[in-house]
Write an enzyme that holds these catalytic residues in place. Structure first.
Site, PDB file in Angstrom:
ATOM      1  N   GLU A   7       0.423  -1.214   0.134  1.00  0.00           N
ATOM      2  CA  GLU A   7       0.218  -0.168  -0.264  1.00  0.00           C
ATOM      3  C   GLU A   7       1.340   1.667   0.321  1.00  0.00           C
ATOM      4  O   GLU A   7       0.115   2.189   0.119  1.00  0.00           O
ATOM      5  CB  GLU A   7      -0.885   0.093   1.240  1.00  0.00           C
ATOM      6  CG  GLU A   7      -1.812  -1.142   1.300  1.00  0.00           C
ATOM      7  CD  GLU A   7      -3.120  -0.521   0.587  1.00  0.00           C
ATOM      8  OE1 GLU A   7      -3.300   0.347  -0.396  1.00  0.00           O
ATOM      9  OE2 GLU A   7      -3.907  -2.109  -0.246  1.00  0.00           O
ATOM     10  N   SER A  21     -43.586  -5.471 -23.416  1.00  0.00           N
ATOM     11  CA  SER A  21     -44.623  -4.828 -23.267  1.00  0.00           C
ATOM     12  C   SER A  21     -45.137  -3.696 -22.299  1.00  0.00           C
ATOM     13  O   SER A  21     -46.106  -3.724 -22.105  1.00  0.00           O
ATOM     14  CB  SER A  21     -45.661  -6.539 -23.708  1.00  0.00           C
ATOM     15  OG  SER A  21     -44.890  -6.422 -24.618  1.00  0.00           O
TER      16      SER A  21
END
Length: 829
Positions: A117, A397
């Site tokens: 990191e 639909s």
């Protein structure tokens, strides 16, 4: 005069020459390099200006940066969730967190995290200039946010004080606060803050909790962490869920990530090459415990809650900020929704791969009461997948009321009896469009077209109102479109939506035309007592007449149309089905049947609740398609939820702007309601003539077809001497001829018109031949008037030589009245 000039002109030229010499003497030679001096001065001035602008911009960005609050840097405070009635649901953020001090962090774990990191953690002052410069270059070439370059100090700031937004202002504030943090705290204190706060997956916050949940190692035994274990833990912060080694499906990615950490540790000199290689040989799941069990209930719902809170309050962290979040959750409805999605109720799912997602919300308030988000392996989880709010699938639909019929009623004030002609049609792109039954249905009302879910009438309706108005209508219902564009194919659902979007849109139809965005949170209370109200603003999305007329049309869908399996007889239900098909390439690739369905939806509502249900498969594969039966599961889910929790049996209230005529509705001041014909008109002007010479009866009639009953044919039958009916023909002509009639026979003819599958009342006429005799002959088949014969009636006797007698049309008061012989016309009213 000392100078002698020959002329005045010579004098002038001489004086001019002297002036030129004087001018040249007075000019000083230019200094070498004066251009570069001016250039440098200009650059310096520009630099000062740019610097000044940069400093001003920097201070503008940091002026509203949050202050470094020690309370937020200390052990975080959990967040509490409450249901719709204020009942406690769950406490989140501290149940698996165990704080530790720097002295308890083993060296191998510190090396693993720093190598991965922030390799120069002990060298910088909060910002790693080299790493930041590289990140800036990556952002300039690949877009802002593509590379972070954050140090551990910056990550502490980001996790404690700032939002997760990726923008320049937040990054500048992060740099500023990271520098300030380094001035106030030691490196060991900052590393301690980081390792106690970081999310490491498996429901673990902080390194101590992670060591216990993954490897069963208590705080006092952290020194026993092995190199492979430390490397695995250090690799988790980037993607905690994806690299979680306790999940077997993550083994490959977890191994790659751990080995990358080991490589970085070797590169930084923290371990030898031999140690690296030996650690890489250890299976990544060795010593890993079964996944921790999260006691959090209703995970998919609370995930939606967390996303809503973090979406509106950019500077909060629900895991650390001690919030009280009041949700819209109905615990009973949510518990049943999860059970229904997982195992069904009164129906069975075809297999474990079959998926469903649905949203169950209050029609009047937009408050979501329950959701389902996937099944089995795809079951929604907290901070995981959430099909209810994140799914993007074609709605089929169910989109027709949104892009076609709703806009047409809103802007054109069509009545439900308005007709369109269902005929061969193409999209404006030239592509084909067809109905689900591959038939055309002629003149049809919009009510019937929506009830039976025909595609072509919907497209023609959207064309009438226009795409711009249809688009705005949909957007007012919370629907968004990719690239801000609407294509004609969208009218039958070719765009992408989520269940929550469809639920929100349909709830406006049930809420008198008022749209309220579906939401999961009512308010958030901060530790200091500050409250933030989350109730969305109401918006008039359409006129009340539009909402009610669409609702009435959707009632027809569930009563007599495609959605009858969703009907709940005691409730006033309106709703719409929707399905989507696979393209030909997918059908061919996976061997699907031609009528296989990809997605199946049902979206419906009552005055009390609205529900949007999607069913289908997460991905294509062998057998992963819907058929006619499994396509109905969406309706079964809707019916179960509504039956169990729907208590309001009152009907939708018809507004004064709408009037009813028969079974049809119209807008006051809009298009008039015209009741559709239940059946074709009866043929009129029936005429029968007997011809002695040919021994035939000629039958003729009149007929004028209506607009909605254009394609008409006629069925003609007769009975002889009161016997049973014999069919003569079906013809589009309005005349036929019957030959070789029986002498003395009494012929009754029956004529009916057929159109759109419906049959008219009978027209009837009777002819009796009373004179003449002749040996009995078999009559010839009737002539349709075009030289063709249709059928052969029974044998008849000798034809008469002269004279006819007719019966009386319906309504006559004298059924036995004689008529003039031979050529008298005989009418039927």
């Amino acid at each position: 005069m000392s100078d002698n000039y020959r002329s005045r002109e010579e004098r002038k030229q001489a004086e001019k020459a002297k002036q030129e010499q004087k001018k040249q003497k007075s000019e000083k030679p230019r200094k070498k390099g004066s251009f570069f001096k001016k250039f440098l001065i200009t650059c310096l001035l520009l630099g000062i200006i740019v610097l000044g602008a940069g400093v001003s911009t920097f201070y503008a960005m940091i002026k509203d940066a949050p202050k470094i609050d020690e309370a937020k840097l200390a052990d975080p405070v959990s967040t509490k969730f409450y249901d719709k009635d204020g009942g406690f649901i769950h406490e989140y953020g501290v149940e698996r967190r165990t704080p530790i001090t720097y002295d308890q962090i083993p060296k191998v774990l510190e090396d693993a995290f720093l190598s991965t990191e922030d390799a120069r953690f002990y060298e910088h002052h909060g910002i790693d200039i080299k790493r930041t410069a590289k990140a800036i270059f990556e952002n300039l070439t690949n877009g802002f946010g593509s590379q972070g370059g954050s140090t551990i100090t910056q990550q502490v700031i980001k996790n404690s004080f700032l939002s997760r937004d990726k923008n320049l202002k937040r990054k500048v504030q992060e740099w500023y606060l990271a520098y300030k943090l380094e001035q106030k705290y030691s490196k060991h204190e900052i590393l301690e803050m980081y390792l106690n706060k970081i999310n490491l997956g498996n429901y673990s916050w902080g390194i101590a909790a992670a060591a216990k949940n993954y490897y069963g190692i208590e705080v006092k035994d952290l020194k026993n962490l092995t190199l492979p274990q430390a490397a695995m833990l250090a690799g988790l912060p980037q993607l905690p869920n994806a690299y979680n080694p306790s999940k077997p499906e993550n083994e490959k990615e977890a191994t790659k990530r751990r080995n990358l950490v080991l490589t970085l540790m070797h590169r930084q000199g923290a371990i030898t090459e031999k140690e690296m290689k030996e650690a890489m040989q250890v299976p990544v799941r060795e010593g890993v415990r079964e996944p921790a069990q999260n006691p959090m209930p209703y995970q998919a719902f609370l995930d939606a809650v967390a996303k809503e809170v973090e979406g509106q309050l950019k500077d909060v962290n629900i895991g650390t900020d001690g919030l009280k979040i009041y949700t819209t959750l109905d615990p009973k409805a949510q518990a049943y929704a999860e059970q229904l999605a997982e195992s069904g109720d009164g129906f069975r799912y075809p297999n474990d791969q079959f998926q469903t997602a649905f949203v169950f919300q209050d029609t009047k308030t937009g408050e979501v009461r329950a959701i389902a988000s996937g099944r089995k392996e795809n079951k929604g989880s907290f901070r995981g997948n959430n099909y209810a709010i994140d799914l993007d699938r074609q709605p089929g639909s169910t989109f027709k009321p949104i892009l076609a019929y709703g806009p047409a009623i809103e802007h054109l004030k069509w009545a439900t009896s308005h007709t369109v002609e269902d005929k061969e049609t193409k999209y404006d792109t030239g592509a084909e469009i067809s109905n689900w039954d591959n038939k055309y249905h002629g003149i049809i009302t919009i009510r019937k077209a929506l009830e039976q879910s025909y595609n072509i009438p919907a497209l023609l309706t959207m064309r009438e109102v226009g795409k711009p108005k249809a688009k705005v209508f949909a957007e007012n219902l919370g629907i968004t479109f990719a690239n801000n564009t609407v294509f004609e194919s969208y009218v039958i659902g070719a765009n992408q939506v989520s269940p929550i979007e469809m639920s929100g849109a349909y709830s406006a139809f049930g809420n008198n035309g008022v749209y309220i965005k579906p939401h999961f949170v009512t308010k958030v209370v901060f530790p200091d007592g500050k409250e933030v109200n989350f109730k969305p603003k109401e918006k008039r999305a359409m006129a009340d007449y539009t909402a009610y007329i669409i609702t009435d049309m959707l009632r027809s869908v569930v009563k007599t149309g495609t959605g009858t399996n969703a009907n709940v007889s005691r409730l006033d239900v309106a709703g719409k089905t929707g399905t989507t098909n696979f393209d030909k390439d997918t059908i061919r690739k996976y061997g699907y049947p031609a009528d296989a369905t990809n997605d199946s939806w049902f979206v419906g509502y009552t005055p009390q609740y609205t529900m949007s249900v999607w069913t289908g498969y997460a991905k294509n594969g062998q057998g992963m398609y819907l058929n006619k039966e499994t396509s109905r599961i969406a309706q079964y889910i809707f019916k179960n939820m509504m039956s169990k929790f729907g208590t309001d049996t009152s009907p939708f209230e018809q507004p004064s702007t709408v009037y009813r005529f028969g079974n049809e509705l119209g807008v006051t001041g809009g298009e008039k309601v015209v009741l559709p014909k239940e059946k074709p008109d009866t043929p009129t002007g029936v005429n029968a003539q007997y011809d002695t010479a040919s021994n035939t009866i000629s039958l003729k009639w009149s007929y004028t077809a209506s607009e909605e009953m254009k394609d008409v044919s006629f069925d003609v039958a007769y009975s002889l001497d009161g016997g049973s009916k014999t069919t003569l023909t079906n013809t589009k002509s309005t005349s036929i001829t019957l030959g070789n009639v029986k002498a003395g026979g009494r012929y009754t003819f029956f004529i009916t018109a057929t159109a759109n599958g419906k049959v008219s009342d009978e027209a009837k006429i009777t002819v009796t031949v009373t004179t003449g005799s002749k040996p009995e002959e078999k009559p010839s088949p009737p002539d349709n008037g075009d030289g063709t014969n249709q059928s052969t009636p029974p044998n008849t006797g000798t034809p008469p030589s002269t004279g006819t007698e007719t019966g009386t049309p319906p309504g006559s008061s004298n059924p036995g009245e004689a008529k003039p012989p031979a050529q008298s016309p005989l009418g039927i009213p």
